[in-house]
Design an enzyme around this catalytic site. Structure first.
Site, PDB file in Angstrom:
ATOM      1  N   HIS A 351     -71.088   6.870 -20.221  1.00  0.00           N
ATOM      2  CA  HIS A 351     -71.605   8.240 -20.356  1.00  0.00           C
ATOM      3  C   HIS A 351     -71.753   8.684 -21.811  1.00  0.00           C
ATOM      4  CE1 HIS A 351     -70.917   9.387 -16.057  1.00  0.00           C
ATOM      5  NE2 HIS A 351     -69.967   8.469 -16.155  1.00  0.00           N
ATOM      6  N   LYS A 537     -72.701  24.987 -21.697  1.00  0.00           N
ATOM      7  CA  LYS A 537     -72.249  23.592 -21.697  1.00  0.00           C
ATOM      8  C   LYS A 537     -71.069  23.520 -22.637  1.00  0.00           C
ATOM      9  CE  LYS A 537     -76.530  22.449 -23.226  1.00  0.00           C
ATOM     10  NZ  LYS A 537     -76.944  21.379 -22.349  1.00  0.00           N
ATOM     11  N   ARG A 538     -70.373  22.370 -22.700  1.00  0.00           N
ATOM     12  CA  ARG A 538     -69.288  22.233 -23.663  1.00  0.00           C
ATOM     13  C   ARG A 538     -69.795  22.472 -25.072  1.00  0.00           C
ATOM     14  NH1 ARG A 538     -64.213  20.267 -22.145  1.00  0.00           N
ATOM     15  NH2 ARG A 538     -63.731  20.354 -24.355  1.00  0.00           N
ATOM     16  N   LYS A 543     -74.649  19.153 -29.492  1.00  0.00           N
ATOM     17  CA  LYS A 543     -75.423  19.966 -28.543  1.00  0.00           C
ATOM     18  C   LYS A 543     -76.124  21.138 -29.236  1.00  0.00           C
ATOM     19  CE  LYS A 543     -72.250  18.887 -24.696  1.00  0.00           C
ATOM     20  NZ  LYS A 543     -73.020  18.231 -23.620  1.00  0.00           N
ATOM     21  N   THR A 645     -76.748  17.375 -17.207  1.00  0.00           N
ATOM     22  CA  THR A 645     -77.004  17.644 -15.794  1.00  0.00           C
ATOM     23  C   THR A 645     -77.242  19.138 -15.594  1.00  0.00           C
ATOM     24  OG1 THR A 645     -74.596  17.583 -15.563  1.00  0.00           O
ATOM     25  CG2 THR A 645     -75.814  15.700 -14.708  1.00  0.00           C
TER      26      THR A 645
END
Ligand code: 26Q
Length: 826
Positions: A351, A537-538, A543, A645
């Site tokens: 992942h 999201k985290r 990101k 996701t």
């Protein structure tokens, strides 16, 4: 079998009886918590019947079973989704109404089962739903953490971590199985010798022994009989093994083992407790698999015919040496036969691309904690080296070796000991094969494959967004619940102005639900007619939440400078947890909150921009955010997000992706076309080229781009905080540490992309069409599709078999279940 949910009257009576029996009160006098507990025990007990039928059928037909080994299962709440999957939701809702209460008021009493960090844990939960719904025997294996990932509060504009006591009301779904307890042994010494035939013998003297005690949770499929098991292991004292002189030390060590989920901070600090957790649930899980296999088989020779084990990242990779240990030491297999069984049984999912996030453990730590496993790993390495040499690839052994730099490289162990290695999106799998794991791909070309992630549309659409679900049913029927590709039927109507109008109404209702929550919890007023732009999201540098907030800072500064500069009213939502030790991530949260305070209280600007940071991002918060969004921010540096996701959840609820060509975004645009998403920014090969030429120069960009300069200067000139050093870490990260994730490089493209999105949003029919196209093309991202691929290409699973009689008994229609997807008329 008695079905207590067959009709409203039966259900009401059963519930009232249950309340009296459990709590000694009438339903009318019972506390909401008592009603919740009574209702959920009724549901749990009902599930016992299909659970039994599934176990029996699997044993009788020797149906091949999957065990999904994952340190994390981020399940969220289960009551309503269980009711929906059982097909009794309407009966229960009606019954509760007649008893004078809304089902929703009980639903919110349930704590999220937050046994995970983010994507990887939620993927495991979606997979369980799809496995059961597709009638496949797929079980989860994990730890029963007493506390989930920490709860996040914002105090003085900063993240504060509080314990997540998800077991406050107990866990009604689980069944305690003390009879299946297993000993797990750590540390100590190993006396080993060879007998005259060269056979290895050993006696192990561990210095720490605990009992692993399982708690089983039923996993219900959608309108199927198949009910699988999620097994959570708790650590208990092993009375025989306590050494009298250090009782308290022992008790604390046992209790620490299953205390909480480790937060993922993408660095690799070798924490001994984490390694203990990993071995703990691996050892217990393997023991259970062996025992249940031997209950119905004479030997373990055929293990891989009846069992598949999937490793969710490297966290459970000790499965490989542990299964070797059991086969050789406890069941007398020789190395080659044992290795054959292991490698045919185990498969591994990667992942992560980022090499600093790959799991490694200090060799000393591993040797001391797990002496026998360490010996086996050394032997795996020795034999692997021969294999590599024989294949003429000795010159690349350094890239692939398991033991090097005094560390155990877990990904390498996983690849060597598995028959399948997969990435989680096309681009990710390509990067693995061509770059990160290219030596392995050359050695084992057939081992590598891709399985693009998916999400269960039953939770993320049908359950989380009933308003949209009803609208979809009105137009295309309900076959999409079982066959998500049928969402394509919506394409016919994307230009239908009646549907567009109704869709906007649904979207507005979802925005209102979110706005009400924001008002109630944060006391911020949000305009539901503004565009909702969401990034949840985290929090990780890659990101690029930082790029998002910098764009907002730019808009604010421009509006303050220029009274003629105004934008499409937009509300920017953020929600993200930072790992407690991840300083930069915490600074970024502080920046978002401070910018939000400033903007929201500015009367000139706040009519156009609001910024909302929603604390404690979790499955339940995600269920509110993803379907209220107009714009889905998926802006990671190209090449860094394995899949993502969240992007799929937004798409399925009609939000448009504003994103980079990274992870599954690539496949999202492949499905909807570039005209139905907004893609911007550097691509993987461009970033590679910049890195290769060493040509990235943040100061040149700073000096040549006045917009960006204004934003960066504002970090240190008291615009957002009285303390000019408040955001020094962020400034340094960008300007002194050369902006590892190319925020500056993509900033202008990001501004332009936002501009275009705002223009698009103003054109209502065009915008509605694009949103509907996103829904229509989202079926591919159902985890049903993903699981089918795993089942066919990696696991070799067949459906669980039930008889006509059983279907009848459970009031399910086999025809309905077998009903093929209707042909598409698009
Ligand atoms: C490891 C060692 C010690 C402590 C913590 C960890 C740890 C824990 C969790 C390391 C990683 C994780 C979680 C990783 C994760 O969620 N990865 C995401 O997986 C998703 C599902 O495949 C992808 O969509 C995301 O792109 C990926 O970031």
């Amino acid at each position: 079998m008695k079905n207590l949910f067959s009709d409203v009257e039966t259900f009401k009576e059963a519930l009232q009886t249950e309340v009296s029996a459990q709590f000694g009160r009438d339903f009318e006098d019972a506390y909401p918590e008592e009603r919740y507990l009574a209702l959920t025990s009724l549901i749990r007990n009902q599930l016992g019947y299909s659970w039994k039928a599934t176990k029996k059928s699997v044993a009788e037909h020797h149906t091949k079973q999957l065990y999904y080994f994952s340190m994390e299962f981020l399940l969220g709440r289960l009551m309503t989704s269980n009711l929906m999957n059982m097909g009794v939701y309407d009966v229960v809702r009606q019954g509760m109404k007649e008893l004078g209460m809304e089902l929703h008021d009980l639903e919110i009493l349930e704590a999220d089962a937050g046994l995970g960090n983010g994507g990887l844990g939620r993927l495991a939960a979606c997979f369980l739903d799809s496995l059961a719904s597709l009638n496949l025997a797929g079980n989860g294996n994990c730890i029963r953490y007493r506390y989930g990932l920490f709860k996040q509060e914002i105090v003085n504009d900063q993240q504060v971590e509080k314990p997540d006591c998800w077991l406050r009301l107990g866990n009604v779904w689980e069944v305690w199985k003390p009879q299946h307890a297993v000993q797990v042994k750590f540390g100590g010494t190993l006396d080993a010798y060879m007998d005259q035939y060269g056979k290895f013998h050993s006696t192990y003297h561990p210095d720490f022994v605990v009992k692993a005690v399982p708690y089983d949770m039923p996993v219900v499929g959608y309108h199927t009989l198949t009910t699988n098991t999620l097994r959570l292991w708790d650590a208990q004292v092993d009375e025989e093994s306590v050494q009298a002189d250090n009782l308290n030390h022992y008790l604390n060590a046992v209790s620490a083992l299953t205390a909480n989920v480790y937060p993922d901070d993408s660095t690799n600090e070798g924490k001994e407790l984490r390694l203990k957790q990993e071995y703990f649930f691996v050892c217990a899980g393997i023991d259970q698999i062996i025992r249940s296999h031997l209950r119905i088989n004479p030997s373990l020779d055929n293990l891989s015919d009846e069992v598949a084990i999937q490793l969710n990242d490297t966290h459970p990779v000790l499965v490989i040496p542990e299964l070797m240990r059991v086969l050789m030491d406890d069941y007398n297999y020789n190395w080659d036969d044992a290795w054959n069984i292991v490698t045919h049984t185990v498969a591994y999912t990667n992942h992560t691309i980022m090499s600093e996030a790959l799991e490694r453990w200090p060799q000393d730590l591993m040797r001391n904690l797990l002496p026998r496993l360490y010996m086996i790993i050394e032997e795996i390495e020795r034999r692997f080296r021969w294999e590599v040499d024989r294949a003429g690839m000795g010159y690349r052994f350094g890239e692939m070796s398991i033991l090097k730099d005094n560390q155990v490289h877990m990904a390498n162990l996983a690849i060597v000991g598995s028959h399948s290695v997969n990435g989680v999106a096309k681009i990710h799998s390509e990067i693995l094969v061509n770059d990160v794991l290219s030596a392995f791909a050359a050695l084992y070309p057939d081992r590598f494959n891709n399985k693009t992630n998916g999400i269960t549309h039953r939770r993320w659409l049908v359950y989380a967004n009933p308003q949209l679900t009803d609208l979809l049913k009105e137009y295309i029927g309900d076959s999409f619940i079982r066959h998500p590709d049928d969402l394509r039927k919506l394409e016919r109507y994307v230009d239908d102005s009646e549907l567009q109008k109704k869709f906007f109404e649904v979207k507005r209702q979802r925005k209102q639900i979110l706005a009400d929550y924001v008002k109630e919890t944060l006391n911020i007023d949000v305009n539901v007619d503004s565009m909702f732009d969401v990034q949840c999201k985290r929090l990780h540098a890659y990101k690029r939440q930082l790029m998002n907030i910098m764009h907002i800072m730019y808009l604010y500064l421009r509006m303050k400078q220029d009274p003629n500069f105004r934008i499409q009213p937009t509300t920017y939502f953020f929600s993200a947890k930072a790992a407690p030790g991840y300083k930069l991530a915490k600074e970024i949260i502080k920046l978002i909150v401070k910018v939000s305070n400033r903007i929201n209280s500015d009367p000139q600007v706040s009519q156009y921009i609001k910024v909302v940071f929603i604390p404690n991002y979790s499955v339940s918060i995600a269920e509110m955010l993803t379907n209220a969004a107009d714009v889905s921010e998926q802006i990671s540096t190209a090449g860094k997000e394995a899949s993502g996701t969240g992007n799929m959840k937004f798409m399925m609820n009609g939000a448009l992706t504003l994103g980079t060509l990274d992870g599954a975004n690539v496949e999202i645009v492949e499905q909807v076309g570039y005209e139905n998403a907004k893609i911007f920014g550097l691509k993987v090969d461009q970033i590679e080229a910049i890195k290769r030429d060493n040509s990235y120069d943040v100061w040149r960009i700073y000096n040549s781009n006045p917009k960006l300069r204004m934003v960066i200067d504002s970090l240190t000139n008291c615009t957002w905080s009285e303390n000019p050093n408040e955001f020094q870490l962020i400034f340094n990260d960008l300007m002194l540490h050369r902006d590892e994730f190319f925020v500056l490089a993509d900033f202008d493209a990001y501004l332009m992309a936002h501009n275009e999105v705002a223009g698009w949003y103003a054109d209502k029919p065009a915008w509605a069409r694009a949103m509907l196209m996103n829904i229509a093309r989202s079926g591919y991202f159902s985890s049903d599709r993903t699981i089918r691929e795993y089942a066919e290409e990696i696991w070799g699973l067949d459906e669980v078999k039930f008889t006509e009689k059983q279907f009848k008994e459970f009031e399910l229609s086999k025809e309905d279940y077998l009903l093929a997807s209707e042909p598409l008329e698009v």
